[in-house]
Enzyme design. Structure first.
Site, PDB file in Angstrom:
ATOM      1  CB  SER A 106      74.644  38.495 -20.665  1.00  0.00           C
ATOM      2  OG  SER A 106      74.908  38.724 -19.299  1.00  0.00           O
ATOM      3  CG  HIS A 127      75.101  38.609 -25.301  1.00  0.00           C
ATOM      4  ND1 HIS A 127      74.311  37.514 -25.024  1.00  0.00           N
ATOM      5  CD2 HIS A 127      76.073  38.620 -24.357  1.00  0.00           C
ATOM      6  CE1 HIS A 127      74.796  36.893 -23.956  1.00  0.00           C
ATOM      7  NE2 HIS A 127      75.862  37.545 -23.540  1.00  0.00           N
ATOM      8  CD  GLU A 139      71.479  36.204 -27.380  1.00  0.00           C
ATOM      9  OE1 GLU A 139      70.648  35.297 -27.216  1.00  0.00           O
ATOM     10  OE2 GLU A 139      71.891  36.907 -26.438  1.00  0.00           O
ATOM     11  CG  ASN A 177      72.060  34.595 -20.756  1.00  0.00           C
ATOM     12  OD1 ASN A 177      72.467  33.472 -20.528  1.00  0.00           O
ATOM     13  ND2 ASN A 177      72.875  35.602 -21.000  1.00  0.00           N
TER      14      ASN A 177
END
Length: 271
Positions: A106, A127, A139, A177
């Site tokens: 991540s 991800h 992702e 993130n």
């Protein structure tokens, strides 16, 4: 679980048979929860679905010995670049030429992992979000070396396991993130300055922004050590970026081993 449930043959690899037994049991429990919703009025079809899914799943403690018959390797081990690179280096020697490597990291750079192998063009990021059976997002990360064919294969795989892929370049934190971690850190700074209580900040973001959890609840859920690890990594990459500045309060809580839900106390206490 999601790969096996969508008809893929999966080998789950971990360090010991004990962990693998626990993981398989966890998948079985999770599948039972899925069928309660999905096959509420058809228990036989539900039982068949669980049986079929588990049949697609085998386990091993030796990654090198099983990688020779795989098309895709997804790594989801500890968030440590050195450890990941060591694994990829080994697997690179044993995997067939066509095998695509992907990391579920991540926060770490995919490019740095790809460079540990001889298959930079067949390397990308996948991800997934926690809990994976529930969360629709993946992702798909393309490094400057990832080939278009590899990228398309990763997107197709994400769709085949029933997810909605979004694409991003290999930039710190990718999309979610990169926006979420600075937002959580900004909430901590707001609280550190004494501008608002953590309870009020959580209520405000839930009711005002429609978020399912407030930033402090989310930090406790994610783990304060994980959040600190991410922000420290980004801070070392861009020390002058104020969004990536470390937080004294977060550091203090981690030092006191108050890591959130998993330890029973973080910003809040849990029974």
């Amino acid at each position: 679980q999601v790969a096996a449930a969508s008809g893929h043959t999966v080998v789950l690899v971990d360090q010991s048979d004990e962990i693998l037994k626990k993981s398989t049991k966890g998948i079985e429990e999770s599948l039972k929860r899925v069928i309660k919703k999905k096959f509420a009025d058809k228990p036989e079809a539900g039982a068949e679905f669980v049986k079929k899914t588990l049949k697609n799943l085998t386990t091993s403690t030796d990654a090198a010995s099983v990688v020779h018959s795989t098309d895709l390797v997804i790594e989801a081990i500890v968030e440590n670049l050195e450890v990941k690179n060591k694994l990829f280096k080994t697997l690179d020697k044993f995997a067939p030429e066509h095998t695509i490597f992907a990391s579920n990291t991540s926060s770490l750079q995919i490019t740095k992992m790809a460079n540990a192998t001889t298959r930079q063009d067949r390397f990308g990021g996948l991800h997934f979000f926690n809990p994976v059976p529930m969360m629709k997002l993946v992702e798909v990360i393309k490094t400057p070396m990832t080939s278009q064919k590899t990228f398309e294969s990763l997107v197709d795989f994400s769709k085949a396991v029933g997810k909605s892929p979004v694409s991003c370049k290999d930039t710190p934190g990718f999309i979610v993130n990169r926006l979420l971690v600075p937002y959580m850190m900004e909430a901590v700074r707001l609280f550190e300055r004494g501008d608002a209580s953590k309870e009020d900040i959580d209520v405000a973001m839930k009711l005002g922004a429609g978020y399912p959890m407030g930033p402090f609840e989310l930090l406790d859920y994610v783990g304060l050590d994980t959040s600190k690890y991410i922000i420290d990594g980004w801070h070392s990459l861009e020390p002058n970026n104020p969004l990536f500045a470390p937080s004294p309060l977060l550091n203090k809580l981690v030092e006191e081993k108050k890591l959130g839900k998993k330890t029973g106390e973080g910003f809040y206490k849990y029974k």
